[in-house]
Scaffold this motif. Structure first.
Motif, mmCIF file in Angstrom:
data_model
loop_
_atom_site.group_PDB
_atom_site.id
_atom_site.type_symbol
_atom_site.label_atom_id
_atom_site.label_comp_id
_atom_site.label_asym_id
_atom_site.label_seq_id
_atom_site.Cartn_x
_atom_site.Cartn_y
_atom_site.Cartn_z
ATOM 1 N N LEU A 12 0.718 -1.135 -0.120
ATOM 2 C CA LEU A 12 0.001 -0.047 -0.073
ATOM 3 C C LEU A 12 0.751 1.064 -0.076
ATOM 4 O O LEU A 12 1.942 1.327 0.512
ATOM 5 N N ARG A 13 0.470 2.259 -0.658
ATOM 6 C CA ARG A 13 1.138 3.563 -0.730
ATOM 7 C C ARG A 13 0.064 4.726 -0.048
ATOM 8 O O ARG A 13 -0.408 5.596 -1.011
ATOM 9 N N PRO A 14 -0.267 4.780 1.170
ATOM 10 C CA PRO A 14 -1.257 5.700 1.414
ATOM 11 C C PRO A 14 -0.599 6.870 1.555
ATOM 12 O O PRO A 14 0.670 7.242 2.102
ATOM 13 N N ASP A 15 -1.394 8.248 1.723
ATOM 14 C CA ASP A 15 -0.792 9.410 1.614
ATOM 15 C C ASP A 15 -1.187 9.770 3.209
ATOM 16 O O ASP A 15 -2.212 10.341 3.577
ATOM 17 N N CYS A 16 -0.340 9.511 4.120
ATOM 18 C CA CYS A 16 -0.632 10.003 5.602
ATOM 19 C C CYS A 16 0.865 9.772 6.368
ATOM 20 O O CYS A 16 1.749 9.362 5.708
ATOM 21 N N ALA A 17 0.288 10.276 7.529
ATOM 22 C CA ALA A 17 1.576 10.183 8.529
ATOM 23 C C ALA A 17 2.292 8.835 8.542
ATOM 24 O O ALA A 17 1.393 8.038 8.708
ATOM 25 N N ALA A 18 3.304 8.895 9.126
ATOM 26 C CA ALA A 18 4.116 7.559 9.452
ATOM 27 C C ALA A 18 3.467 7.047 10.546
ATOM 28 O O ALA A 18 3.603 5.856 10.643
ATOM 29 N N SER A 19 2.759 7.994 11.360
ATOM 30 C CA SER A 19 2.284 7.346 12.800
ATOM 31 C C SER A 19 1.217 6.460 12.481
ATOM 32 O O SER A 19 0.484 5.976 13.396
ATOM 33 N N CYS A 20 0.565 6.479 11.243
ATOM 34 C CA CYS A 20 -0.785 5.701 10.918
ATOM 35 C C CYS A 20 -0.658 4.318 10.863
ATOM 36 O O CYS A 20 -1.526 3.474 10.635
ATOM 37 N N ALA A 21 0.826 3.996 10.900
ATOM 38 C CA ALA A 21 0.897 2.312 10.785
ATOM 39 C C ALA A 21 0.459 1.444 11.325
ATOM 40 O O ALA A 21 -0.267 0.430 11.219
ATOM 41 N N GLN A 22 0.273 1.824 13.046
ATOM 42 C CA GLN A 22 -0.374 0.848 13.841
ATOM 43 C C GLN A 22 -1.823 0.822 13.416
ATOM 44 O O GLN A 22 -2.545 -0.116 13.560
ATOM 45 N N SER A 23 -2.514 1.960 13.211
ATOM 46 C CA SER A 23 -4.090 1.593 12.934
ATOM 47 C C SER A 23 -4.398 1.068 11.679
ATOM 48 O O SER A 23 -5.330 0.289 11.423
ATOM 49 N N LEU A 24 -3.382 0.978 10.614
ATOM 50 C CA LEU A 24 -3.609 0.136 9.548
ATOM 51 C C LEU A 24 -3.507 -1.223 9.639
ATOM 52 O O LEU A 24 -4.083 -2.245 9.522
ATOM 53 N N THR A 25 -2.383 -1.522 10.878
ATOM 54 C CA THR A 25 -2.142 -2.988 11.216
ATOM 55 C C THR A 25 -3.523 -3.485 11.835
ATOM 56 O O THR A 25 -4.208 -4.592 11.535
ATOM 57 N N ALA A 26 -3.970 -2.591 12.565
ATOM 58 C CA ALA A 26 -5.365 -2.899 13.481
ATOM 59 C C ALA A 26 -6.306 -3.276 12.565
ATOM 60 O O ALA A 26 -7.295 -3.958 12.642
#
Length: 250
Positions: A65-79
């Protein structure tokens, strides 16, 4: 609404689908690229743990995935991914997996699936995220390494159901497509689904951290998928993944 264009790359054996897909991502592979293997020789989980990947018995795949978002969003993507994979399993099998914060799926007390999100960052934004899914489908207890047999399970070992892997792969990709579209609009899109499956809420857990281990009551999941706990001293803390791990106390 954002929709993934899936490009499937299938292999008989890889060391790790995440490792292979990260190489493709660094070379410019497009969003929606999927790598899947019939077996892994060096499957990985969080904190450098290995993931047993027996040939022909599970689903071992990674999505770019190549989302346009802050690096801190990774945890929410995992969840959100964990919730989506649970939904796919339930759709195909009729059984309802639970989630152990933050990224492990359980059936009847045993881990059947791990999700590993690895990302590259440009400045303070995500360049890409590779989401790896290792799901034990028809693995028998004797197929696991002896040291894992008391903790690891599969859909088959926990329910007796024999699920066709291709059908389950299709269901997972469909759910991930819908999840990603929703997540791009709202990073907590699957929060309620996640909380409804979170097996540790209301239970005492051991928090394992670099600053020392301690017991606490798991109370809630925050909108960014932190785990809210209350220590024996009555202090409320919000945990985030990384170096912190949580063990449920029976």
């Amino acid at each position: 609404m954002k929709k993934l264009q899936i490009k499937l790359n299938a292999f008989e054996t890889l060391d790790s689908t995440n490792t292979y897909l990260k190489k493709l991502a660094a070379e410019g592979a497009s969003e929606g690229t999927v790598v899947i293997a019939n077996a892994q020789t060096a499957g990985r989980g969080r904190m450098g743990r290995s993931f047993a990947s027996a040939q022909g018995l599970g689903i071992y795949m990674s999505l770019l995935l190549r989302p346009d978002c802050a690096a801190s969003c990774a945890q929410s993507l995992t969840a959100n991914t964990a919730a989506a994979v649970c939904m796919a399993i339930e759709t195909v099998s009729g059984v309802k997996p639970e989630i152990k914060w933050v990224n492990d799926l359980y059936l009847k007390g045993k881990k059947i699936c791990g999700i590993l999100c690895e990302s590259a960052v440009s400045g303070d934004k995500l360049d890409y995220a590779v989401i790896g899914i290792g799901l034990n489908v028809i693995t028998r207890p004797e197929d696991f390494p002896e040291e894992l047999r008391h903790t690891a399970g599969s859909i088959y070992s926990q329910t007796g159901l024999i699920i066709e892997r291709g059908k389950l792969i299709s269901a997972i990709l469909t759910e991930l497509d819908g999840m990603y579209a929703a997540w791009c609009e709202d990073k907590s899109a699957y929060l309620n689904e996640y909380k409804s499956r979170c097996t540790m809420l209301g239970r005492v857990v051991t928090v394992i951290s670099p600053d020392g281990d301690y017991d606490a009551l798991a109370k809630d999941i925050t909108p960014d998928f932190g785990l809210v706990v209350e220590t024996v001293d009555g202090e409320t803390r919000t945990l985030h993944s990384g170096e912190i791990s949580v063990k449920i106390l029976d």
